[in-house]
Design a protein around this motif. Structure first.
Motif, mmCIF file in Angstrom:
data_model
loop_
_atom_site.group_PDB
_atom_site.id
_atom_site.type_symbol
_atom_site.label_atom_id
_atom_site.label_comp_id
_atom_site.label_asym_id
_atom_site.label_seq_id
_atom_site.Cartn_x
_atom_site.Cartn_y
_atom_site.Cartn_z
ATOM 1 N N ALA A 136 0.834 -1.205 0.000
ATOM 2 C CA ALA A 136 0.000 0.000 0.000
ATOM 3 C C ALA A 136 0.867 1.253 0.000
ATOM 4 O O ALA A 136 0.589 2.216 -0.731
ATOM 5 C CB ALA A 136 -0.927 0.000 1.219
ATOM 6 N N TYR A 137 1.934 1.251 0.802
ATOM 7 C CA TYR A 137 2.818 2.417 0.840
ATOM 8 C C TYR A 137 3.609 2.558 -0.458
ATOM 9 O O TYR A 137 3.932 3.683 -0.872
ATOM 10 C CB TYR A 137 3.765 2.335 2.034
ATOM 11 N N HIS A 141 3.578 6.153 -2.412
ATOM 12 C CA HIS A 141 4.862 6.833 -2.641
ATOM 13 C C HIS A 141 5.165 6.953 -4.133
ATOM 14 O O HIS A 141 5.681 7.981 -4.591
ATOM 15 C CB HIS A 141 5.984 6.086 -1.924
ATOM 16 N N LEU A 142 4.827 5.926 -4.892
ATOM 17 C CA LEU A 142 5.111 5.975 -6.319
ATOM 18 C C LEU A 142 4.087 6.800 -7.080
ATOM 19 O O LEU A 142 4.379 7.296 -8.166
ATOM 20 C CB LEU A 142 5.194 4.558 -6.881
ATOM 21 N N SER A 143 2.895 6.965 -6.519
ATOM 22 C CA SER A 143 1.935 7.855 -7.168
ATOM 23 C C SER A 143 2.435 9.293 -7.136
ATOM 24 O O SER A 143 2.110 10.090 -8.027
ATOM 25 C CB SER A 143 0.561 7.754 -6.489
ATOM 26 N N ASN A 144 3.243 9.625 -6.153
ATOM 27 C CA ASN A 144 3.816 10.968 -6.062
ATOM 28 C C ASN A 144 5.228 11.001 -6.661
ATOM 29 O O ASN A 144 5.460 11.555 -7.726
ATOM 30 C CB ASN A 144 3.842 11.435 -4.608
ATOM 31 N N ALA A 145 6.171 10.384 -5.977
ATOM 32 C CA ALA A 145 7.576 10.455 -6.398
ATOM 33 C C ALA A 145 7.837 9.724 -7.705
ATOM 34 O O ALA A 145 8.785 10.049 -8.423
ATOM 35 C CB ALA A 145 8.477 9.889 -5.295
ATOM 36 N N THR A 363 -2.667 11.510 -2.231
ATOM 37 C CA THR A 363 -2.457 10.934 -0.903
ATOM 38 C C THR A 363 -3.751 10.945 -0.092
ATOM 39 O O THR A 363 -4.059 9.983 0.629
ATOM 40 C CB THR A 363 -1.366 11.720 -0.152
ATOM 41 N N LEU A 364 -4.516 12.012 -0.218
ATOM 42 C CA LEU A 364 -5.797 12.090 0.488
ATOM 43 C C LEU A 364 -6.759 11.017 -0.011
ATOM 44 O O LEU A 364 -7.474 10.390 0.782
ATOM 45 C CB LEU A 364 -6.410 13.486 0.302
#
Length: 402
Positions: A136-137, A141-145, A363-364
């Motif tokens: 899940a993390y 994290h990959l959706s952003n970075a 993230t939200l």
């Protein structure tokens, strides 16, 4: 006027974070008030909407493309492939999820990773009876970075792409090394941080699903179209629209959707929210914020200057969310900024949001999808371990290639 402009933006952001109602329900009236109360002249508001129009059109097309790919079974098939290929081993599954999240984010945008891939990953971990936290993390994290490579990977990328003056391929060429450096750090830290949640015992795996060949071919051709769009003089929005149209016609002919369903797939309220937010942010920028930031932003492209822009962008993203931060900083950089400065800004607004929940809308959304709320301490510690290192290393990589 400054206080009023900031107050309107604050209300819009609070609603976007808490989401008691769809974001557009508050953002659109706030944009109207921005104009009616004289915070932003009508001509300036109209110009802002016209400038954001193609970007929002592309956003609608890529969101619809992702939804239609889901309906074609692409994500269910991907989940089955993850389970089957991992042979039920949590460590191997984590690596595969990491790669899948990277690919989905790159091609279909971070929203597809959060909204479409994350539920599939959670279902896969439950089926294999392995802990879901690492996977899940990895998705969030990959959706952003992980959204640094292509202009289509993130709405912030689309905004920066328009301001950079680069071609699609030129953008990807400059961002490739920062993206790879960021992925390497993220993988290493996530794998180490969740090492106790990744047992190597093998569990029974479910059967594979049929490959959705037609949808995968359309997605592949769409991606190839993005790559050649600059050479053909065609805007990427038309490539995305063409891919979505092919899948939409197929779904309509097979009676798997309706016109109303297709319209809903473009997330019209979210697109309205982006346009309205642009007007509200323009009102704030017009009353001193852009000038204040312009005094902090460098105009040269040395390593220290790029680190300054990336760091400031990351801080602002975590204070006011990365979308308004991008709009404000682009306005502060002026009409013709150096591409390296714009790309450093992008590093900050894409990598930075992994530090706080409010850093990005993705993230939200991720928090709402999880079956149990994530621990703030875990999210924050993991952000502190990844964000500063990724930001510094990716900025150095950008400096080396520009």
């Amino acid at each position: 006027m400054t206080v009023l402009a900031v107050a309107l933006l604050a209300v819009v952001l609070v609603v976007a974070v808490l989401r008691p109602v769809p974001e557009a329900v508050v953002a659109v009236p706030a944009a109207v008030l921005t104009v009616l109360l004289g915070v932003l002249p009508w001509d300036a508001a109209r110009a802002e909407v016209a400038e954001l129009g193609p970007t929002v059109g592309f956003l609608a097309a890529i969101l619809l493309l992702g939804r239609l790919a889901e309906a074609e079974g692409v994500f269910a098939w991907l989940g089955a492939r993850l389970a089957h290929t991992s042979h039920g081993r949590a460590r191997r599954l984590f690596t595969l999820v990491f790669l899948a999240a990277t690919g989905v984010t790159t091609v279909l945008s971070l929203d597809a990773t959060v909204v479409l891939l994350t539920p599939v990953v959670l279902a896969t971990t439950a089926r294999l009876r392995v802990p879901n936290r690492p996977h899940a993390y990895a998705c969030v994290h990959l959706s952003n970075a992980g959204s640094l490579l292509l202009p289509v990977s993130n709405l912030t990328n689309l905004l920066v792409f328009e301001a950079s003056g680069l071609t699609f391929v030129g953008f990807a060429a400059l961002m490739a090394l920062p993206w790879l450096v960021t992925l390497a750090i993220e993988y290493g830290v996530l794998r180490w941080f969740f090492r106790r949640d990744l047992p190597d015992a093998e569990t029974p795996t479910p059967p594979d699903l049929p490959t959705p060949r037609f949808a995968l071919v359309v997605l592949g051709l769409t991606l190839a179209g993005f790559g050649v769009s600059g050479y053909l003089g065609v805007e990427p929005v038309w490539i995305a629209s063409a891919g979505a149209l092919v899948l939409a016609v197929r779904a309509l002919v097979r009676r798997e959707t309706t016109v109303r369903g297709l319209v809903a797939g473009t997330s019209p309220l979210f697109c309205l929210f982006v346009l309205a937010l642009g007007v509200v942010v323009a009102g704030v920028s017009a009353h001193g914020l852009s000038d204040a930031l312009a005094g902090l932003l460098p105009t040269t492209t040395g390593l220290v200057e790029l680190l300054t822009v990336a760091g400031l962008a990351a801080v602002l993203a975590n204070l006011v969310n990365n979308l308004p931060a991008t709009l404000v900083l682009l306005a502060a950089l002026g009409p013709a900024p150096a591409p390296a400065l714009v790309l450093a800004l992008l590093l900050g607004v894409n990598i930075g949001p992994n530090l706080t929940y409010v850093g990005s809308l993705a993230t939200l959304l991720w928090r709402r999808i999880l079956p149990t709320p994530p621990r703030l301490a875990t999210f924050t510690v993991l952000g502190l371990l990844t964000v500063p290192v990724c930001l510094a290393a990716s900025t150095v990589a950008l400096w080396l290639v520009t």
